[in-house]
Design a protein around this motif. Structure first.
Motif, PDB file in Angstrom:
ATOM      1  N   THR A  39      12.413 -32.882  47.498  1.00  0.00           N
ATOM      2  CA  THR A  39      11.365 -33.120  48.492  1.00  0.00           C
ATOM      3  C   THR A  39      10.984 -34.592  48.582  1.00  0.00           C
ATOM      4  O   THR A  39      10.717 -35.098  49.674  1.00  0.00           O
ATOM      5  CB  THR A  39      10.111 -32.283  48.153  1.00  0.00           C
ATOM      6  OG1 THR A  39      10.476 -30.906  48.120  1.00  0.00           O
ATOM      7  CG2 THR A  39       9.011 -32.477  49.171  1.00  0.00           C
ATOM      8  N   HIS A  70      13.310 -24.240  52.860  1.00  0.00           N
ATOM      9  CA  HIS A  70      11.974 -24.219  52.251  1.00  0.00           C
ATOM     10  C   HIS A  70      11.640 -22.834  51.737  1.00  0.00           C
ATOM     11  O   HIS A  70      11.173 -22.672  50.602  1.00  0.00           O
ATOM     12  CB  HIS A  70      10.900 -24.623  53.268  1.00  0.00           C
ATOM     13  CG  HIS A  70      11.020 -26.021  53.754  1.00  0.00           C
ATOM     14  ND1 HIS A  70      10.489 -26.418  54.950  1.00  0.00           N
ATOM     15  CD2 HIS A  70      11.606 -27.125  53.227  1.00  0.00           C
ATOM     16  CE1 HIS A  70      10.731 -27.707  55.131  1.00  0.00           C
ATOM     17  NE2 HIS A  70      11.422 -28.150  54.095  1.00  0.00           N
ATOM     18  N   PHE A  74      11.392 -21.830  47.629  1.00  0.00           N
ATOM     19  CA  PHE A  74      10.109 -21.415  47.072  1.00  0.00           C
ATOM     20  C   PHE A  74      10.085 -19.927  46.739  1.00  0.00           C
ATOM     21  O   PHE A  74       9.323 -19.496  45.875  1.00  0.00           O
ATOM     22  CB  PHE A  74       8.963 -21.817  48.005  1.00  0.00           C
ATOM     23  CG  PHE A  74       8.448 -23.191  47.686  1.00  0.00           C
ATOM     24  CD1 PHE A  74       7.307 -23.376  46.933  1.00  0.00           C
ATOM     25  CD2 PHE A  74       9.137 -24.311  48.103  1.00  0.00           C
ATOM     26  CE1 PHE A  74       6.848 -24.638  46.606  1.00  0.00           C
ATOM     27  CE2 PHE A  74       8.694 -25.582  47.798  1.00  0.00           C
ATOM     28  CZ  PHE A  74       7.551 -25.746  47.039  1.00  0.00           C
ATOM     29  N   PHE A  97       1.545 -22.289  45.118  1.00  0.00           N
ATOM     30  CA  PHE A  97       0.892 -22.710  46.361  1.00  0.00           C
ATOM     31  C   PHE A  97       0.400 -24.147  46.260  1.00  0.00           C
ATOM     32  O   PHE A  97       0.536 -24.935  47.200  1.00  0.00           O
ATOM     33  CB  PHE A  97      -0.263 -21.775  46.716  1.00  0.00           C
ATOM     34  CG  PHE A  97       0.157 -20.340  46.889  1.00  0.00           C
ATOM     35  CD1 PHE A  97       1.394 -20.008  47.419  1.00  0.00           C
ATOM     36  CD2 PHE A  97      -0.685 -19.315  46.519  1.00  0.00           C
ATOM     37  CE1 PHE A  97       1.784 -18.695  47.577  1.00  0.00           C
ATOM     38  CE2 PHE A  97      -0.310 -17.992  46.687  1.00  0.00           C
ATOM     39  CZ  PHE A  97       0.937 -17.682  47.211  1.00  0.00           C
ATOM     40  N   ALA A 100       3.326 -26.491  46.619  1.00  0.00           N
ATOM     41  CA  ALA A 100       3.745 -26.657  48.015  1.00  0.00           C
ATOM     42  C   ALA A 100       2.861 -27.669  48.733  1.00  0.00           C
ATOM     43  O   ALA A 100       3.351 -28.572  49.422  1.00  0.00           O
ATOM     44  CB  ALA A 100       3.719 -25.315  48.737  1.00  0.00           C
ATOM     45  N   GLU A 104       3.890 -31.672  49.875  1.00  0.00           N
ATOM     46  CA  GLU A 104       3.771 -32.134  51.265  1.00  0.00           C
ATOM     47  C   GLU A 104       2.873 -33.353  51.361  1.00  0.00           C
ATOM     48  O   GLU A 104       3.147 -34.270  52.130  1.00  0.00           O
ATOM     49  CB  GLU A 104       3.269 -31.007  52.166  1.00  0.00           C
ATOM     50  CG  GLU A 104       4.294 -29.924  52.415  1.00  0.00           C
ATOM     51  CD  GLU A 104       5.586 -30.436  53.029  1.00  0.00           C
ATOM     52  OE1 GLU A 104       5.531 -31.205  54.007  1.00  0.00           O
ATOM     53  OE2 GLU A 104       6.660 -30.068  52.526  1.00  0.00           O
ATOM     54  N   ASP A 119       5.524 -27.137  57.252  1.00  0.00           N
ATOM     55  CA  ASP A 119       6.387 -27.120  56.067  1.00  0.00           C
ATOM     56  C   ASP A 119       5.653 -26.530  54.865  1.00  0.00           C
ATOM     57  O   ASP A 119       6.218 -25.743  54.104  1.00  0.00           O
ATOM     58  CB  ASP A 119       6.874 -28.530  55.724  1.00  0.00           C
ATOM     59  CG  ASP A 119       7.915 -29.047  56.700  1.00  0.00           C
ATOM     60  OD1 ASP A 119       8.393 -28.264  57.548  1.00  0.00           O
ATOM     61  OD2 ASP A 119       8.238 -30.246  56.615  1.00  0.00           O
ATOM     62  N   ALA A 120       4.403 -26.915  54.682  1.00  0.00           N
ATOM     63  CA  ALA A 120       3.612 -26.381  53.571  1.00  0.00           C
ATOM     64  C   ALA A 120       3.430 -24.871  53.708  1.00  0.00           C
ATOM     65  O   ALA A 120       3.547 -24.134  52.721  1.00  0.00           O
ATOM     66  CB  ALA A 120       2.255 -27.074  53.509  1.00  0.00           C
ATOM     67  N   GLU A 122       5.441 -22.795  55.305  1.00  0.00           N
ATOM     68  CA  GLU A 122       6.741 -22.169  55.042  1.00  0.00           C
ATOM     69  C   GLU A 122       6.979 -22.041  53.543  1.00  0.00           C
ATOM     70  O   GLU A 122       7.422 -20.997  53.056  1.00  0.00           O
ATOM     71  CB  GLU A 122       7.869 -22.995  55.662  1.00  0.00           C
ATOM     72  CG  GLU A 122       7.912 -22.962  57.160  1.00  0.00           C
ATOM     73  CD  GLU A 122       8.819 -24.036  57.751  1.00  0.00           C
ATOM     74  OE1 GLU A 122       9.351 -24.884  56.992  1.00  0.00           O
ATOM     75  OE2 GLU A 122       8.994 -24.025  58.981  1.00  0.00           O
ATOM     76  N   LYS A 123       6.676 -23.104  52.813  1.00  0.00           N
ATOM     77  CA  LYS A 123       6.868 -23.084  51.368  1.00  0.00           C
ATOM     78  C   LYS A 123       5.931 -22.081  50.704  1.00  0.00           C
ATOM     79  O   LYS A 123       6.337 -21.346  49.797  1.00  0.00           O
ATOM     80  CB  LYS A 123       6.637 -24.488  50.796  1.00  0.00           C
ATOM     81  CG  LYS A 123       7.721 -25.473  51.200  1.00  0.00           C
ATOM     82  CD  LYS A 123       7.397 -26.880  50.748  1.00  0.00           C
ATOM     83  CE  LYS A 123       8.491 -27.844  51.178  1.00  0.00           C
ATOM     84  NZ  LYS A 123       8.209 -29.221  50.774  1.00  0.00           N
ATOM     85  N   MET A 124       4.691 -22.025  51.168  1.00  0.00           N
ATOM     86  CA  MET A 124       3.741 -21.073  50.599  1.00  0.00           C
ATOM     87  C   MET A 124       4.149 -19.632  50.914  1.00  0.00           C
ATOM     88  O   MET A 124       4.016 -18.753  50.053  1.00  0.00           O
ATOM     89  CB  MET A 124       2.329 -21.377  51.109  1.00  0.00           C
ATOM     90  CG  MET A 124       1.781 -22.668  50.523  1.00  0.00           C
ATOM     91  SD  MET A 124       0.272 -23.283  51.293  1.00  0.00           S
ATOM     92  CE  MET A 124      -0.834 -21.938  51.121  1.00  0.00           C
ATOM     93  N   GLY A 127       6.960 -18.804  48.583  1.00  0.00           N
ATOM     94  CA  GLY A 127       6.406 -18.585  47.245  1.00  0.00           C
ATOM     95  C   GLY A 127       5.729 -17.232  47.114  1.00  0.00           C
ATOM     96  O   GLY A 127       5.876 -16.547  46.101  1.00  0.00           O
TER      97      GLY A 127
END
Length: 148
Positions: A39, A70, A74, A97, A100, A104, A119-120, A122-124, A127
């Motif tokens: 990242t 992503h 995660f 979380f 993530a 970002e 993006d955050a 999507e990652k959360m 996860g």
């Protein structure tokens, strides 16, 4: 070889549960380190991975590949942390979380990258899926009795 001795060999596990949990815990922390590196490193690193994987993945467009990457990364990280710390789900959620969100935010500090709310999220979401998978695996594993 006697029957007693052969049945004892079948029932002896190759690795103890403690060893397996240590390996999962190490993999969880290594996964967050690898994700942080990918990242926060230069953007060319991400494109190099994309160009190596795109033939295998049937050449998806970058705008499709990035969210998928992503979510998958995660999901694995969330599952590993969920399995590594099954009694500490609040801590696991904070790590996944919070990681993530923090990644970002830190990404906005790099000169060639930009962190976004999408993006955050999507990652959360990835996860959360991973943590849910881990919870399901733990619940299913506890309900199943020992196999003979």
């Amino acid at each position: 070889m006697s029957l007693e001795r052969s049945s004892a060999l079948v029932q002896t596990p190759i690795m103890s549960r403690k060893t397996i949990f240590r390996i999962i815990t190490a993999a969880a922390w290594l996964s967050i380190i690898a994700i942080a590196y990918a990242t926060l490193t230069r953007v060319g690193f991400v494109y190099a991975i994309y160009y190596k994987l795109s033939p295998i993945l049937m050449r998806p467009e970058m705008k499709i590949y990035a969210p998928l990457e992503h979510i998958i990364a995660f999901t694995f990280m969330g599952a590993l942390f969920g399995l590594a710390y099954p009694q500490r789900m609040v801590t696991v959620c904070c790590i996944v979380f919070g990681g993530a969100i923090l990644l970002e935010i830190l990404q906005t500090l790099t000169p060639d990258r930009h962190g976004t709310l999408i993006d955050a999220l999507e990652k959360m979401a990835g996860g959360a899926v991973g943590i849910s998978i881990a919870r399901g695996m733990l619940k299913f594993g506890c309900q199943r009795g020992p196999t003979t």
